[in-house]
Design an enzyme around this catalytic site. Structure first.
Site, mmCIF file in Angstrom:
data_model
loop_
_atom_site.group_PDB
_atom_site.id
_atom_site.type_symbol
_atom_site.label_atom_id
_atom_site.label_comp_id
_atom_site.label_asym_id
_atom_site.label_seq_id
_atom_site.Cartn_x
_atom_site.Cartn_y
_atom_site.Cartn_z
ATOM 1 N N LYS A 83 0.799 -1.223 0.000
ATOM 2 C CA LYS A 83 0.000 0.000 0.000
ATOM 3 C C LYS A 83 0.835 1.279 0.000
ATOM 4 O O LYS A 83 0.307 2.362 -0.223
ATOM 5 C CB LYS A 83 -0.989 -0.011 1.181
ATOM 6 N N ASP A 84 2.151 1.145 0.214
ATOM 7 C CA ASP A 84 3.025 2.322 0.069
ATOM 8 C C ASP A 84 2.880 2.908 -1.331
ATOM 9 O O ASP A 84 2.943 4.107 -1.542
ATOM 10 C CB ASP A 84 4.503 1.921 0.231
#
Ligand code: PMP
Length: 506
Positions: free
Chosen positions: A80-81
């Site tokens: 999700k970065d």
């Protein structure tokens, strides 16, 4: 020690000298000549390794080649970065997010929050993350370390209810000046980050020859973005979505209340269809549960050395089911979304797994270990009805008692009230004793049901990770679990030493 001996002898011994590194056999990997250093940590997001799996596919009789896309190696610890950074860049470019002014607020299961908090730390934004109670303390501590503010919401609140993390985040955004919800559930930059990044990397690594990709589904931005790119470049590739029982992403048309169940794996499954999900590009779905996912995550760690989280176990289990149809020479990629760090006190801990019956209680070979828990062992516990006020519950809590049970109308335990949790609510969440008692109770607590013949060994393992165990018994008429009492370490010790004295055992 060696130096001392060398001096005494008045000469230098070979073993006391530092190694001659220059003359030793060298293993030098080719350097990445593209990037000498990054201008900040956000530039290190993506370009994660694709690693061939060796032991698990072989032991499961899989014929095709299997590869793991190691998203857990991103700087914030998850896939999700990628979307967090992409959504921030996009909002800055559109002028929606103003450096030095805007406040980022996001509802998340934690990892998007960590990605956003990472970007906010580097870029200097205030960041508020709204996440359900279920999500691990490890995620919360990481968020706090990154300087984010945290708001917790009840896990069981349906997404459309005012108490859900999504509703709370949007409500807060109307109240806080300059607040912006980047909204991962509706933001095209979520799938786009995977269309442009994750999928390109997978295709490049395997020279566009991919026969199957397997991905867990939450917002479903990862699976949808990857699928769109893969289908353009490699149309024969089968896209498999992995969805936990209790979620409707795989089969929304079959939703009915009795299907709704909670599960421990974090980050996958929803009770609504996010806009970032495109079901038309998903060829197959595999449903998973905790009992198969968590042991598989442990195997990925133990047998492949991949320090990943629980949803990686779900994806891998799903991949093993789907990849059975592939032949020798074909290639299947499974995406491992997050890092072991998020779960150090959860599925990585054996007592945690044992307390939930995901693995058998360790056999300690101690004389009392397999003794069944008896009703007399449990110390009596007081109770209050759910309709009471927090002040009434506090008054009913005896000074020496660790807790009170809080009873619903049918006599079932709605939760437990402890001084510790009440203090935490008042101190950390700006709660007030005028709130409903429900806000003060702990709904997830450890219990053993006498009907299941729990052993003292199990109780001892639970006491390794919790201050008390509530003993319950199912009422045969109403079928409701009622509290019998509570066991703490001192209750268990007292019981064992009494039994020892009686038996003459030592
Ligand atoms: N696994 C974990 C641990 C996650 O945090 C997420 C994100 N919710 C996913 C899988 C699923 O990713 P996506 O939201 O892109 O479907």
């Amino acid at each position: 020690m060696t130096n001392h001996v060398a001096k005494e002898n008045g000469q230098t011994k070979e073993s006391s000298k530092f190694f001659n590194l220059k003359e030793m056999p060298h293993i030098v990997k080719a350097l990445d000549r593209n990037q000498k250093f990054h201008s900040d940590i956000l530039q290190a997001i993506g370009n994660t390794p694709l690693v061939k799996l060796t032991r698990i596919p072989k032991s499961e009789g899989i014929k095709c080649e299997m590869y793991a896309k190691c998203e857990f190696l991103n700087p914030g610890g998850s896939v999700k970065d990628r979307i967090a950074h992409r959504m921030v860049l996009d909002a800055e470019e559109r002028g929606v997010l103003k450096p030095g002014k805007s406040v980022i607020i996001e509802p998340t299961s934690g990892n998007t929050g960590i990605g956003l908090a990472l970007a906010a730390a580097v870029k200097g934004y205030r960041c508020i993350i709204v996440l359900p109670e279920k999500m691990s303390d490890e995620k919360v501590n990481t968020l706090l370390a990154l300087g984010a503010e945290i708001v917790r919401t009840p896990t069981e609140a349906p997404s459309e209810s005012p108490e859900s993390n999504i509703s709370v985040a949007h409500r807060m955004a109307t109240e806080i000046p300059d607040a912006v919800v980047l909204d991962q559930y509706n933001n095209p930059c979520n799938p786009l980050a995977h269309y442009d990044g994750t999928a390109e990397e997978i295709l490049w690594s395997l020279d566009d020859a991919v026969d199957m990709v397997v991905l867990g589904t939450g917002t479903s931005g990862t699976v949808s973005g990857v699928a769109h790119k893969v289908k353009e470049r490699c149309p024969r590739c089968v896209v498999v979505g992995v969805d936990p029982y209790g979620s409707i992403l795989a089969q929304p048309e079959e939703l009915n209340q009795s299907d709704v169940q909670t599960y421990e794996v974090e980050g996958i499954g929803y009770d609504f269809l996010p806009r970032t999900l495109d079901r038309t590009v998903i060829d197959k779905w595999v449903k998973t549960d905790d009992a198969v996912s968590l042991p598989m995550a442990q195997r990925l760690i133990k047998e492949e050395g991949l320090l990943c989280g629980g949803s990686s176990g779900s994806a891998m289990w799903g991949a093993l089911q789907a990849a059975r149809e592939l032949k020798e020479g074909q290639k299947c990629v499974v995406l491992l979304p997050d890092n072991i760090r998020n779960y150090m006190t959860k599925f990585i801990s054996d007592p945690w797994m044992e307390a939930r019956h995901f693995q058998p209680v360790v056999d300690k070979k101690i004389w009392w270990w397999d003794t069944p828990v008896s009703e007399e062992l449990a110390a009596p516990v007081g109770s209050v009805p759910l309709g009471s006020s927090p002040a009434q519950a506090l008054a009913a809590l005896a000074p020496a008692a660790p807790l009170l049970t809080v009873l619903a109308d049918d006599g079932s335990i709605a939760g437990v009230f402890t001084a510790d949790n009440a203090r935490r609510r008042l101190a950390n969440l700006s709660g007030s004793t005028s709130e409903d008692l429900e806000k003060f109770i702990v709904k997830k607590f450890y219990k053993v049901d006498l009907a299941e013949n729990p052993t003292l060994g199990l109780v001892s393992r639970i006491l390794d990770i919790a201050p008390f165990v509530v003993v319950v018994k199912k009422d045969t008429v109403s079928n409701v679990q009622k509290a019998v009492g509570v066991i703490t370490s001192s209750d268990l010790l007292g019981h064992i030493s009494k039994a020892q004295y009686k038996n003459g055992t030592n």
